[in-house]
Design an enzyme around this catalytic site. Structure first.
Site, PDB file in Angstrom:
ATOM      1  N   ASP A  98       0.916  -1.875   0.038  1.00  0.00           N
ATOM      2  CA  ASP A  98       0.177  -0.059   0.036  1.00  0.00           C
ATOM      3  C   ASP A  98       0.993   1.802   0.226  1.00  0.00           C
ATOM      4  O   ASP A  98       2.026   0.869   0.326  1.00  0.00           O
ATOM      5  CB  ASP A  98      -0.983   0.203   1.319  1.00  0.00           C
ATOM      6  CG  ASP A  98      -2.239  -0.695   0.687  1.00  0.00           C
ATOM      7  OD1 ASP A  98      -2.119  -0.803   0.021  1.00  0.00           O
ATOM      8  OD2 ASP A  98      -2.752  -1.641   2.133  1.00  0.00           O
ATOM      9  N   LYS A 136      -3.739   3.404  -2.930  1.00  0.00           N
ATOM     10  CA  LYS A 136      -4.822   4.017  -2.000  1.00  0.00           C
ATOM     11  C   LYS A 136      -3.558   5.247  -1.058  1.00  0.00           C
ATOM     12  O   LYS A 136      -3.442   4.754   0.438  1.00  0.00           O
ATOM     13  CB  LYS A 136      -4.706   2.965  -1.002  1.00  0.00           C
ATOM     14  CG  LYS A 136      -5.447   1.630  -1.019  1.00  0.00           C
ATOM     15  CD  LYS A 136      -6.784   0.755  -0.222  1.00  0.00           C
ATOM     16  CE  LYS A 136      -7.413  -0.044  -0.785  1.00  0.00           C
ATOM     17  NZ  LYS A 136      -7.216  -1.723   0.166  1.00  0.00           N
ATOM     18  N   MET A 150      -8.077   8.430  10.006  1.00  0.00           N
ATOM     19  CA  MET A 150      -8.606  10.132   8.914  1.00  0.00           C
ATOM     20  C   MET A 150      -9.192  10.492   9.090  1.00  0.00           C
ATOM     21  O   MET A 150     -10.181  10.264   8.683  1.00  0.00           O
ATOM     22  CB  MET A 150      -9.609   8.336   7.840  1.00  0.00           C
ATOM     23  CG  MET A 150      -8.294   7.537   7.444  1.00  0.00           C
ATOM     24  SD  MET A 150      -9.536   4.942   6.642  1.00  0.00           S
ATOM     25  CE  MET A 150     -10.066   4.401   8.221  1.00  0.00           C
TER      26      MET A 150
HETATM   27  C1  LIG Z   1      -6.595   3.628   6.177  1.00  0.00           C
HETATM   28  S1  LIG Z   1      -6.079   3.207   7.804  1.00  0.00           S
HETATM   29  C2  LIG Z   1      -5.091   2.425   8.270  1.00  0.00           C
HETATM   30  C3  LIG Z   1      -4.911   1.845   9.554  1.00  0.00           C
HETATM   31  C4  LIG Z   1      -3.669   0.658   9.932  1.00  0.00           C
HETATM   32  N1  LIG Z   1      -4.281  -0.696   9.109  1.00  0.00           N
HETATM   33  C5  LIG Z   1      -3.229   0.886  11.221  1.00  0.00           C
HETATM   34  O1  LIG Z   1      -3.362  -0.606  11.587  1.00  0.00           O
HETATM   35  O2  LIG Z   1      -2.464   1.940  12.172  1.00  0.00           O
HETATM   36  C6  LIG Z   1      -5.085   4.551   7.199  1.00  0.00           C
HETATM   37  C7  LIG Z   1      -4.827   5.493   8.609  1.00  0.00           C
HETATM   38  O3  LIG Z   1      -4.230   5.380   9.270  1.00  0.00           O
HETATM   39  C8  LIG Z   1      -3.555   6.607  10.148  1.00  0.00           C
HETATM   40  N2  LIG Z   1      -1.891   6.551  10.449  1.00  0.00           N
HETATM   41  C9  LIG Z   1      -1.592   5.497   9.322  1.00  0.00           C
HETATM   42  N3  LIG Z   1      -0.127   5.494   9.816  1.00  0.00           N
HETATM   43  C10 LIG Z   1      -0.161   6.916  10.527  1.00  0.00           C
HETATM   44  C11 LIG Z   1       1.048   7.956  10.636  1.00  0.00           C
HETATM   45  N4  LIG Z   1       2.646   7.325  10.207  1.00  0.00           N
HETATM   46  N5  LIG Z   1       0.635   9.369  11.092  1.00  0.00           N
HETATM   47  C12 LIG Z   1      -0.588   9.118  11.778  1.00  0.00           C
HETATM   48  N6  LIG Z   1      -1.224   8.803  10.907  1.00  0.00           N
HETATM   49  C13 LIG Z   1      -1.202   7.750  10.065  1.00  0.00           C
HETATM   50  C14 LIG Z   1      -4.289   7.685   9.179  1.00  0.00           C
HETATM   51  O4  LIG Z   1      -5.135   8.068  10.216  1.00  0.00           O
HETATM   52  C15 LIG Z   1      -4.401   7.302   8.386  1.00  0.00           C
HETATM   53  O5  LIG Z   1      -5.479   7.922   7.193  1.00  0.00           O
END
Ligand SMILES: C[S@@+](CC[C@H](N)C(=O)[O-])C[C@H]1O[C@@H](n2cnc3c(N)ncnc32)[C@H](O)[C@@H]1O
Length: 243
Positions: free
Chosen positions: A39, A61, A169
């Site tokens: 991803d 994505k 998100m």
């Molecule tokens: C589709 S979701 C996937 C979440 C992922 N499966 C998890 O367990 O972290 C994507 C969201 O995760 C969050 N996210 C992922 N990595 C991040 C990071 N390094 N800093 C801040 N938010 C993050 C944000 O809210 C982003 O929009």
């Protein structure tokens, strides 16, 4: 691979950002993989551990840009598993937390393709921690809810009753989320923080309360990916900031 034999698809959590936060098992699978379907949000440095000749496919994505449709990803994983022994589906954070990992696994299961989920460190936990916010604390919070920021407008259900709320998100709907929490009876003084690019060198944090967080985050130009954390635990930042 012998004709008719199927490989296995590993749904691997890449962790929240810092590439060192992947699990040992996840890293070993990256090193063994014949194919890696990854991803957009994963840290690209993880791909440098792939063996020479491994096929690397970006499934896209970002929040506003879907490179491959979910059905195409499901189809691709199945096809690759019929051709290769080790297929890694590398997903941000934990594959089963708002990542459609369960949909991908179910689709493989329906096609009798062996799969395994390899959990990862979710941004829901690690991003607040890297900004000095624990999700629970004996004195301040004994429950946590992890919530999508992409809720539809017409949903009437209460957001959540937990002491600590973690929104993934959240950026596009931050104003609406804060307003909704106020309407549901949370105090305007409720501490909260918006954390962009958590665990990475470009990490930015805006700390405030439900009344001011939207304007403050606009002023600081906070962008996705970000995590929004709400609750008394946010006040612990001052004593828990990593040194
Ligand atoms: C589709 S979701 C996937 C979440 C992922 N499966 C998890 O367990 O972290 C994507 C969201 O995760 C969050 N996210 C992922 N990595 C991040 C990071 N390094 N800093 C801040 N938010 C993050 C944000 O809210 C982003 O929009």
């Amino acid at each position: 691979m012998k004709e008719g034999r199927k490989g296995k698809v590993y749904l691997v959590g890449a962790g929240p950002g810092d590439p060192e936060l992947i699990t040992v098992k996840g890293l070993k699978l990256i090193q063994q993989a014949d194919v890696i379907v990854y991803d957009f949000l994963i840290d690209q440095r993880l791909l440098s551990f792939a063996r020479k000749g491994a096929e690397l496919i970006c499934a896209g994505k970002s929040s506003n840009h879907h490179t491959m449709k979910q059905e195409e990803i499901n189809r691709l994983l199945a096809e690759k598993a019929k051709e290769h022994s080790v297929v890694v589906r590398l997903k941000n954070g934990d594959p089963y937390v708002f990542g459609r990992g369960a949909e991908e696994a179910a689709s493989l299961g329906e096609q009798n393709i062996p799969f395994e989920v390899v959990s990862g460190v979710s941004s829901a936990v690690a991003v607040p921690a890297s900004a000095g916010v624990p999700l629970t604390h004996r004195d301040y919070a004994s429950s946590v809810a992890i919530i999508t920021g992409h809720r539809r407008d017409d949903e009437e259900v209460k957001i959540a009753d937990a002491d600590t709320l973690v929104f993934l998100m959240p950026v596009a709907n931050l104003q609406r989320i804060a307003k909704r929490l106020l309407e549901e009876g949370r105090s305007p003084e409720t501490p909260c923080a918006l954390i962009e690019k958590g665990t990475l060198p470009g990490q930015k944090v805006v700390q405030g309360n439900l009344a001011n967080i939207f304007n403050d985050s606009k002023a600081q130009d906070i962008k996705a990916p970000a995590v929004f954390v709400v609750g008394e635990v946010v006040n612990l930042r001052k004593s828990l900031l990593p040194s």
